[in-house]
Enzyme design. Structure first.
Site, PDB file in Angstrom:
ATOM      1  N   HIS A  46     -61.489 -25.252   7.081  1.00 47.97           N
ATOM      2  CA  HIS A  46     -60.378 -24.137   7.047  1.00 47.97           C
ATOM      3  C   HIS A  46     -59.047 -24.777   6.550  1.00 47.97           C
ATOM      4  O   HIS A  46     -58.051 -25.313   7.238  1.00 47.97           O
ATOM      5  CB  HIS A  46     -59.744 -23.933   8.645  1.00 47.97           C
ATOM      6  CG  HIS A  46     -58.866 -22.790   8.920  1.00 47.97           C
ATOM      7  ND1 HIS A  46     -58.879 -21.961   9.990  1.00 47.97           N
ATOM      8  CD2 HIS A  46     -57.646 -22.340   8.103  1.00 47.97           C
ATOM      9  CE1 HIS A  46     -57.884 -21.104   9.762  1.00 47.97           C
ATOM     10  NE2 HIS A  46     -57.432 -21.483   8.778  1.00 47.97           N
ATOM     11  N   GLU A  73     -62.799 -20.826   6.160  1.00 43.52           N
ATOM     12  CA  GLU A  73     -61.989 -19.988   7.055  1.00 43.52           C
ATOM     13  C   GLU A  73     -60.341 -19.777   6.465  1.00 43.52           C
ATOM     14  O   GLU A  73     -60.107 -20.957   5.752  1.00 43.52           O
ATOM     15  CB  GLU A  73     -61.828 -20.435   8.475  1.00 43.52           C
ATOM     16  CG  GLU A  73     -62.983 -20.436   9.228  1.00 43.52           C
ATOM     17  CD  GLU A  73     -62.769 -20.881  10.701  1.00 43.52           C
ATOM     18  OE1 GLU A  73     -61.595 -21.646  10.945  1.00 43.52           O
ATOM     19  OE2 GLU A  73     -63.769 -20.711  11.331  1.00 43.52           O
ATOM     20  N   HIS A 194     -63.964 -21.125  18.916  1.00 45.02           N
ATOM     21  CA  HIS A 194     -62.599 -21.544  19.404  1.00 45.02           C
ATOM     22  C   HIS A 194     -62.932 -22.160  20.801  1.00 45.02           C
ATOM     23  O   HIS A 194     -63.084 -21.450  21.627  1.00 45.02           O
ATOM     24  CB  HIS A 194     -61.423 -20.635  19.273  1.00 45.02           C
ATOM     25  CG  HIS A 194     -60.184 -21.370  19.193  1.00 45.02           C
ATOM     26  ND1 HIS A 194     -59.585 -21.666  18.015  1.00 45.02           N
ATOM     27  CD2 HIS A 194     -59.441 -21.759  20.381  1.00 45.02           C
ATOM     28  CE1 HIS A 194     -58.446 -22.170  18.206  1.00 45.02           C
ATOM     29  NE2 HIS A 194     -58.418 -22.348  19.624  1.00 45.02           N
TER      30      HIS A 194
END
Length: 241
Positions: A46, A73, A194
């Site tokens: 990410h 991401e 997450h």
């Protein structure tokens, strides 16, 4: 026959540790190579505009060596991010609605309010042959909105599940089951991520057996400090059986 759920290891935390000192220790590219070698089905990164953990160069370097699925991401409002994804062409791009400087992703897209915007960005990536997943909260209406954007998958934002898991796991999982059932009905693939860890992952998978992929970074890297990297990857894989 049970549905196979893939484990993608998010290696951002290796980059955070490296960036805390000068030099290249730990080597982020080696972390990606080893994640694959230890049994992970994919690697997630990410990159953020300030490059405070994964750098854009890391993404390009990992692309050269990766043999499993590559998932990038990021926030598609950043032209720099869009250009990187179209250059690197990962198997999957996951779009998250992060604000500039945000510590970590903490909510999903409002797929109703941002439907036209998401439809435009998703079409751009799909035209390049990249599978698209978008971050959503476990809300049926948001899943329905996601289906109208043309996305291939949704990624259920699981922080709420993780936070409530200890006190009432049945209540914690309920909205995720409802959202996942709606996604299945609408023929959307389902990812999740997450705060998933060795304590709550198996229950999540058991209740949503058609789950396609989980992306896990922080908890897995923390466990690797005590258990070893290879062992941690294998332990997470076992939770998905």
């Amino acid at each position: 026959m049970s549905h196979s759920t893939k484990l993608s290891v998010n290696i951002n935390k290796f980059a955070t540790l490296r960036n805390s000192r000068s030099g290249n220790n730990p080597d982020v590219v080696k972390a990606a190579i080893d994640a694959q070698r230890f049994g992970a089905d994919g690697v997630t990164v990410h990159p953020r505009p300030d490059e405070r953990h994964i750098r854009y160069k890391d993404v390009r370097d990992i692309k050269k060596i990766i043999g499993t699925e590559f998932n990038i991401e990021g926030n598609c409002s950043e032209q720099k991010f869009i250009d990187l994804v179209l250059e690197v062409k990962p198997e999957q791009v996951t779009l998250v609605p992060d604000a500039l400087g945000q510590l970590t992703s903490d909510h999903g897209w409002n797929t109703i309010e941002h439907q036209a915007y998401l439809t435009e960005k998703i079409a751009l990536f799909k035209k390049a042959g990249i599978r698209v997943s978008i971050f959503v909260d476990p809300v049926v209406e948001m899943v329905e909105g996601a289906a109208k954007t043309g996305t291939d998958r949704i990624e259920l934002y699981t922080e709420g599940y993780a936070r409530r898991f200890e006190s009432n796991k049945e209540k914690a999982i309920a909205p995720y089951i409802a959202a996942a059932q709606k996604a299945k009905e609408l023929k959307l693939g389902i990812n999740a991520g997450h705060d998933l860890d060795l304590y709550n992952l198996q229950f999540f998978k058991k209740n949503i057996p058609w789950l396609d992929e989980v992306s896990i970074g922080h908890a897995l890297v923390c466990d690797a400090l005590y258990l070893g990297y290879e062992n941690a990857v294998q332990l997470y894989k076992r939770q998905l059986l």
